[in-house]
Design a protein around this motif. Sequence first.
Motif, PDB file in Angstrom:
ATOM      1  N   GLY A  32      30.418  59.372  59.693  1.00  0.00           N
ATOM      2  CA  GLY A  32      31.616  58.455  59.594  1.00  0.00           C
ATOM      3  C   GLY A  32      31.580  57.196  60.572  1.00  0.00           C
ATOM      4  O   GLY A  32      31.929  56.168  60.298  1.00  0.00           O
ATOM      5  N   LYS A  52      31.515  53.304  59.570  1.00  0.00           N
ATOM      6  CA  LYS A  52      32.406  52.527  60.098  1.00  0.00           C
ATOM      7  C   LYS A  52      31.748  51.420  60.923  1.00  0.00           C
ATOM      8  O   LYS A  52      32.140  50.095  60.286  1.00  0.00           O
ATOM      9  CB  LYS A  52      33.239  53.143  61.105  1.00  0.00           C
ATOM     10  N   VAL A  82      37.615  54.988  58.932  1.00  0.00           N
ATOM     11  CA  VAL A  82      36.857  56.090  58.449  1.00  0.00           C
ATOM     12  C   VAL A  82      37.565  57.327  59.032  1.00  0.00           C
ATOM     13  O   VAL A  82      37.570  57.355  60.271  1.00  0.00           O
ATOM     14  CB  VAL A  82      35.427  55.964  58.661  1.00  0.00           C
ATOM     15  N   ALA A 128      34.600  62.672  54.578  1.00  0.00           N
ATOM     16  CA  ALA A 128      34.496  61.400  55.333  1.00  0.00           C
ATOM     17  C   ALA A 128      35.641  60.374  54.225  1.00  0.00           C
ATOM     18  O   ALA A 128      35.086  60.596  53.072  1.00  0.00           O
ATOM     19  CB  ALA A 128      33.483  60.616  55.826  1.00  0.00           C
ATOM     20  N   MET A 167      36.803  56.589  53.672  1.00  0.00           N
ATOM     21  CA  MET A 167      36.756  55.183  54.161  1.00  0.00           C
ATOM     22  C   MET A 167      37.868  54.263  53.284  1.00  0.00           C
ATOM     23  O   MET A 167      37.998  54.418  52.154  1.00  0.00           O
ATOM     24  CB  MET A 167      35.479  54.366  53.870  1.00  0.00           C
ATOM     25  N   ALA A 171      28.029  52.644  51.833  1.00  0.00           N
ATOM     26  CA  ALA A 171      28.551  54.208  51.913  1.00  0.00           C
ATOM     27  C   ALA A 171      27.487  54.835  51.300  1.00  0.00           C
ATOM     28  O   ALA A 171      27.147  55.978  51.699  1.00  0.00           O
ATOM     29  CB  ALA A 171      29.832  54.075  51.126  1.00  0.00           C
TER      30      ALA A 171
END
Length: 185
Positions: free
Chosen positions: A37, A41, A63, A77, A79, A168
């Motif tokens: 995470g 970010k 995130v 996680a 986002m 991602a």
Amino acid sequence: MTIRVRIEYKGEPLSKVFGEMKTPIAQAATTAMRQAGEILKTEARKEIAKGGLGRKWQTALRVNVYPQNKDSLSPAAFMYHKIPYAWVFEQGATIRGKPLLWLPLPSVPKRGTRQPSPRKLGIKLQSVNRGTKPLLVGRLQGSKKAIPLYVGVSAVHLRKRFELRGVAESVASRIPQLYFNNFKG
């Protein structure tokens, strides 16, 4: 007829062996997801910056890792972007007016860091058709003649500026290694 099977590992029931391993597995999985995470970010914010958008756009990306305060065998996680129309710069888009979009010209005075919309400018505006583009003109305070303030267009195309999905996917591919680095079993 019932058949019962007992599976043992080194003389212990398998359920007990797995029960003892549950804690280090959950800790490793959760720690790996938290690390992923943070990486996500950081790299996503860099991608937004690379697309030419400022600090506010970068810090509006968030995130969250769940669960927040405990370990889990299946952490996640999430986002998201606090600016609701941020997806426009992920995909690109055409925005159409109803019937026109009024774009401010440099002659529009700024209020803070922004140029106000025609309704919020606070002066009487008049529509003028000059050439191919309609204009909104008005008299600013202290001005004796009307000056062009806004130009009318039927549509604008916003280009794609960043690729957060790719970021991602790249970070997701690193999760197994992060898990392995954190497993102490």
